[in-house]
Design a protein around this motif. Structure first.
Motif, PDB file in Angstrom:
ATOM      1  N   LYS A 699       0.832  -1.195   0.000  1.00 27.80           N
ATOM      2  CA  LYS A 699       0.000   0.000   0.000  1.00 27.80           C
ATOM      3  C   LYS A 699       0.874   1.256   0.000  1.00 27.80           C
ATOM      4  N   GLN A 700       1.942   1.238   0.781  1.00 28.32           N
ATOM      5  CA  GLN A 700       2.829   2.405   0.872  1.00 28.32           C
ATOM      6  C   GLN A 700       3.523   2.681  -0.461  1.00 28.32           C
ATOM      7  N   TYR A 701       3.986   1.638  -1.124  1.00 29.09           N
ATOM      8  CA  TYR A 701       4.702   1.827  -2.380  1.00 29.09           C
ATOM      9  C   TYR A 701       3.774   2.242  -3.515  1.00 29.09           C
ATOM     10  N   GLY A 704      -0.712   6.888  -4.275  1.00 25.46           N
ATOM     11  CA  GLY A 704      -1.885   7.355  -5.018  1.00 25.46           C
ATOM     12  C   GLY A 704      -1.844   7.012  -6.483  1.00 25.46           C
ATOM     13  N   TYR A 705      -0.848   6.215  -6.886  1.00 29.11           N
ATOM     14  CA  TYR A 705      -0.721   5.852  -8.294  1.00 29.11           C
ATOM     15  C   TYR A 705      -1.644   4.666  -8.649  1.00 29.11           C
ATOM     16  N   LYS A 706      -1.823   4.456  -9.945  1.00 31.34           N
ATOM     17  CA  LYS A 706      -2.598   3.307 -10.422  1.00 31.34           C
ATOM     18  C   LYS A 706      -1.686   2.148 -10.825  1.00 31.34           C
ATOM     19  N   GLY A 780     -10.611  -3.906  -9.572  1.00 35.72           N
ATOM     20  CA  GLY A 780      -9.799  -3.572  -8.415  1.00 35.72           C
ATOM     21  C   GLY A 780      -8.322  -3.791  -8.674  1.00 35.72           C
ATOM     22  N   SER A 781      -7.592  -4.138  -7.634  1.00 35.47           N
ATOM     23  CA  SER A 781      -6.135  -4.290  -7.716  1.00 35.47           C
ATOM     24  C   SER A 781      -5.759  -5.699  -8.143  1.00 35.47           C
ATOM     25  N   ILE A 782      -4.961  -5.776  -9.205  1.00 31.84           N
ATOM     26  CA  ILE A 782      -4.459  -7.066  -9.654  1.00 31.84           C
ATOM     27  C   ILE A 782      -2.946  -6.995  -9.782  1.00 31.84           C
ATOM     28  N   ALA A 783      -2.314  -8.149  -9.787  1.00 33.28           N
ATOM     29  CA  ALA A 783      -0.868  -8.227  -9.981  1.00 33.28           C
ATOM     30  C   ALA A 783      -0.583  -9.080 -11.210  1.00 33.28           C
ATOM     31  N   ILE A 784       0.435  -8.692 -11.973  1.00 31.50           N
ATOM     32  CA  ILE A 784       0.818  -9.421 -13.182  1.00 31.50           C
ATOM     33  C   ILE A 784       2.285  -9.789 -13.085  1.00 31.50           C
ATOM     34  N   GLU A 808     -12.032   3.229 -12.904  1.00 29.21           N
ATOM     35  CA  GLU A 808     -11.301   4.281 -12.197  1.00 29.21           C
ATOM     36  C   GLU A 808     -10.445   3.712 -11.080  1.00 29.21           C
ATOM     37  N   ASN A 809     -10.917   2.628 -10.463  1.00 23.97           N
ATOM     38  CA  ASN A 809     -10.204   2.061  -9.315  1.00 23.97           C
ATOM     39  C   ASN A 809      -9.413   0.809  -9.655  1.00 23.97           C
ATOM     40  N   ASN A 810      -9.214   0.555 -10.922  1.00 18.01           N
ATOM     41  CA  ASN A 810      -8.405  -0.593 -11.331  1.00 18.01           C
ATOM     42  C   ASN A 810      -6.916  -0.251 -11.205  1.00 18.01           C
ATOM     43  N   ARG A 811      -6.236  -1.023 -10.378  1.00 15.49           N
ATOM     44  CA  ARG A 811      -4.807  -0.826 -10.144  1.00 15.49           C
ATOM     45  C   ARG A 811      -4.046  -2.060 -10.626  1.00 15.49           C
TER      46      ARG A 811
END
Length: 853
Positions: A699-701, A704-706, A780-784, A808-811
């Motif tokens: 979360k810290q890293y 506010g970026y996407k 939402g938030s995904i990792a690749i 808008e909230n896709n990270r």
């Protein structure tokens, strides 16, 4: 342990008794992991049962019943058997009827001999050979699946995607979900309940937990699904935290456990029937529990039944929409609803949407698939007498279990008697007149292999899930292709080839089965007038009505269940077409008769006989036109049988299904081999674009970026990938896309994934999103985790860009080697991203940790 053939040989030589053979083959079946061996062995189990019953002079089985099973065993295993002298005489007498040959040594054998009138009869060999027809590619599972079931893979990509959709439903949402037969629909309700209750280990009263009510068509199915579910909750706190089945025959002690468990929200899954939740003591308990936020989901299994049978037969199915509406009110709109089916028409989907959703708060996951198991045959006898002669000739030669469908209860009685007179006893009938107690007894015998044949009307089908039905015969022309297809679907549910024989005469074309057609406009208007005039407890335009009210034309006759059913059909017709609303259901204290609280919406029409006549005439006309159209299509399929593949007609009513045919008269004639195209999946999900904050260092890293780029200079081994997956999932990332696992135990990988996380998550291998990325309703938030292949990394980068733009909230957390190059952009990945850059070892990797592999 003896194998199945050895047990059969010893039983036929009387080295062991039939009851010993029965017990031994039961143990053999339990030990088998090969479903084909299990399906073959069931025929031996039925033979042992027959021989035991004959030996003990039971009237439920005859030598003809035994001969049918012995023929099936010989053709399935392609072997003959030596017979004890006590068996030689009875089977020798039946040799012509069943196609047996018996040599001088006493060995019995047979060939695939079928009557000459059955065209393309050689195709039946696929059924005896148990040709595998169901082919699915399993998909990588996750920690929750593994913890609950012990499985490391989902049955198919469709099941995996649908589980994700069900796990991420929003409050108040309705999900219409179609998954192919054998695709594991039960898990769609089970896994969310398991996750929400932590496998029954949550004490109760937790907002995210609560009970999932699962409505199934029969008590037998409720018991079966409950038995299967309980295996997943082996670490539950107590019996009150385990799945339960509620039905009339359970003990008072069990009822108390269920009542208390529902009140406290501790029972994760409750399986029951429409009648139980609408008519019984359970109804107010569920409603009150919903007010306390302790009912999480309502799942309706085989939801097409609401439309296909609900209009006149077991009206409780359509009244489920009223029950759901009460639950929605009680839960302040929080209830989640799942409607499950295998294949469904657009008309049925439209009706279900209207009855079970509000304000377009509906998601659809349509993965309809045509059945590949049935091999279709058609016979056109010139008369009813010829049909009877032909069917009685072929029944000894076809594999069991067998269902024979007819158009009316009168026909069912006649066919049952004719087959019994021909010498078979392991048979019964099942019609709309079969009462609840008889239904459950028949289904119990059917599912336990104590019954070989059923003569049935369309009433037999709801929730019937026997896997090894090999033959379905229609001695009628069903009123629609949908009805025909649903009934044919009783066969081959184990994934192996089955027989569909349609025997149609000219007289059948005069028969129309649609029960709603029985109620004319005049009849409905008269029934409504009597219902309204005898109503009690008026509150404005709302009042309680008694469905047992007699219409004028029955005023001097004894009436009962059928009359109440037709009155409810009338009320439901007016309800479906928006003339009135059904607000509540209760039972009258003095006699426990059902009462309905209705509210007149079109007051003027419902208060004036002539106006009501004019109002509903167009609706009835449309229903009649639709019925005529469907019946004409069914007749066309029979008439054009040599020219048009059956799948063409099936696709006309199931537009989401791909082209599939296991063999039909047209394909037989043209020499076309069975074919099956990949399942088509259409998804329309109400994805809620809301920000789900990450946790911890991630979360810290991200800030506010996407986007965030986590890099490593190490090789992305399976060990490293697993460490990364655990780290991001525990930080509330909802999906992780990984390279395809190569050279690694999938079981070992999956069992080391997180099992209890703040949010449900999915692990997707890259090829899964390449093929049908829309299936998984990612948000939402995904990792690749990028693969070490330039072309694939290029595709994945552009997919990620598109994903971010969709919400808008896709990270996206990009995870790759530091020098990962995107060829189409002629830049390194880190140069293309708008976000922080961090070495992944600083966040997730502890160098002192033991290796995962």
């Amino acid at each position: 342990m003896r194998n199945a053939l050895q047990i059969t040989e010893e039983m036929l030589l009387k080295k062991i008794t039939p009851i010993e053979g029965f017990k031994l083959i039961q143990e053999w079946i339990k030990s088998q992991r090969d479903p084909k061996e299990t399906s073959r062995a069931y025929s031996i189990l039925r033979l042992a049962r027959c021989l035991f019953k004959i030996e003990n002079q039971h009237i439920t089985d005859t030598w003809r019943d035994a001969a049918g099973h012995l023929r099936q065993i010989i053709l399935m295993y392609h072997v003959g058997f030596l017979l004890h002298e006590d068996f030689l005489k009875p089977f020798f007498k039946l040799r012509k009827e069943f196609g047996f040959t018996i040599d001088y040594a006493g060995e019995i054998n047979c060939k695939l001999s079928l009557p000459s009138w059955l065209n393309h009869a050689d195709k039946v060999s696929s059924v005896y050979d148990l040709e595998a027809r169901r082919k699915t590619k399993r998909r990588l599972g996750d920690g929750v699946l593994f913890q609950a079931t012990g499985y490391e893979e989902y049955v198919s990509k469709e099941q995996k995607a649908l589980v994700r959709v069900s796990m991420t439903m929003q409050e108040g949402e309705t999900l219409l979900a179609c998954l192919p037969t054998g695709g594991g629909k039960s898990l769609i309700g089970q896994l969310p309940a398991y996750f929400a209750t932590k496998g029954g280990r949550i004490h109760g009263g937790v907002a995210s937990a609560g009970t999932t009510i699962v409505i199934v068509p029969t008590v037998a199915l409720a018991i079966d699904q409950n038995r299967a579910s309980r295996k997943y909750f082996k670490n539950a706190r107590s019996e009150g935290h385990c799945p339960q089945a509620y039905y009339g025959g359970i003990s008072e002690e069990k009822k108390k456990i269920i009542y208390d468990g529902v009140r406290n929200g501790t029972i994760p899954l409750l399986y029951t029937s429409p009648e139980a939740v609408i008519n019984g003591a359970l109804y107010p308990i569920i409603i009150n529990a919903a007010k306390e936020n302790r009912i999480n989901r309502l799942v309706i299994d085989e939801a097409h039944i609401v439309v296909d049978w609900g209009s006149a037969f077991r009206t409780d199915f359509q009244l489920l929409s009223v029950f759901r509406k009460k639950l929605m009110e009680a839960s302040n709109g929080r209830l989640k609803t799942i409607l499950l089916s295998a294949t469904i028409t657009d008309a049925a989907a439209s009706t279900l949407t209207k009855l079970f959703s509000e304000d377009n708060n509906l998601s659809e996951f349509r993965s309809d698939a045509l059945r590949y198991e049935p091999i279709f045959f058609l016979d056109r006898p010139v008369s009813e007498n010829e049909r009877e002669a032909r069917i009685l000739e072929i029944i000894p030669l076809l594999p069991r279990p067998l269902i024979l469908y007819v158009s009316s209860k009168e026909s069912a009685r006649e066919w049952e008697k004719a087959i019994q007179v021909s010498g078979f006893s392991s048979i019964t009938k099942f019609t709309g007149e079969t009462n609840s107690e008889e239904r459950e007894q028949i289904l119990e015998k059917w599912n336990s292999n104590s019954l070989d044949m059923i003569v049935a009307t369309s009433a037999f089908g709801m929730g019937v899930d026997k896997s090894d039905v090999r033959t379905v015969i229609h001695c009628c022309i069903p009123e629609s292709i949908n009805r025909f297809y649903q009934e044919v679907g009783r066969g081959g549910r184990d994934g192996y080839a089955s027989i569909s024989l349609l025997s149609a005469t000219k007289e059948d074309e005069l028969v129309q089965l649609n029960k709603s057609a029985v109620l004319t406009v005049d009849n409905m208007v008269e029934r409504w007038e009597r219902i309204r005039r005898s109503a009690k407890e008026f509150t404005g335009d709302s009042f309680w009505v008694d469905p047992n009210t007699r219409p004028h034309h029955l005023r001097n006759q004894e009436t009962g269940g059928p009359n109440a059913s037709w009155n409810e059909t009338t009320i439901l017709f007016l309800y479906r077409h928006g003339l009135l609303d059904i607000l509540d259901i209760k039972k009258r204290d003095k006699d426990q008769r059902r009462q309905l609280l209705v509210k007149m919406i079109d007051v003027e029409s419902l208060s004036d006989r002539d106006l009501l006549d004019e109002k509903i005439e167009p609706f009835r006309k449309l229903e009649r036109e639709r019925f005529n159209y469907e019946f004409e299509k069914m007749k066309s399929m029979v008439t054009d049988v040599e020219y048009e593949c059956f799948s063409t007609y099936f696709q006309d009513i199931y537009p989401y299904a791909s082209d599939t045919c296991g063999g039909c008269p047209a394909c037989h004639a043209e020499g076309t081999l069975p074919f099956q195209y990949p399942t088509l999946t259409e998804v329309a999900i109400n994805t809620q674009d809301k920000l789900v904050p990450l946790e911890g260092t991630l979360k810290q890293y991200l800030g506010g970026y996407k986007e965030l780029f986590l890099y490593s200079n190490k090789k992305f081994t399976n060990e490293l990938i697993l460490n990364i997956v655990n780290g991001v999932v525990n930080s509330r990332v909802q999906a992780v896309i990984i390279p395809k696992l190569i050279g690694v135990s999938r079981n070992h990988f999956v069992k080391n994934l997180p099992k209890e996380t703040p949010l449900s998550y999915s692990i997707l291998e890259m090829d899964e999103i390449e093929q049908q990325p829309h299936m998984y309703s990612l948000s939402g938030s995904i990792a690749i985790i990028y693969p070490d292949q330039e072309k694939r990394s290029d595709w994945l980068y552009h997919w990620a860009v598109n994903y971010q733009q969709r919400g808008e909230n896709n990270r996206v957390i990009h995870i790759a080697k530091k020098d990962c190059f995107i060829h189409s952009e002629q830049k390194q990945l880190q140069e293309l991203l708008d976000g922080s850059l961090c070495n992944i070892e600083q966040i997730f990797i502890n160098e002192d940790e033991e290796d995962w592999f």
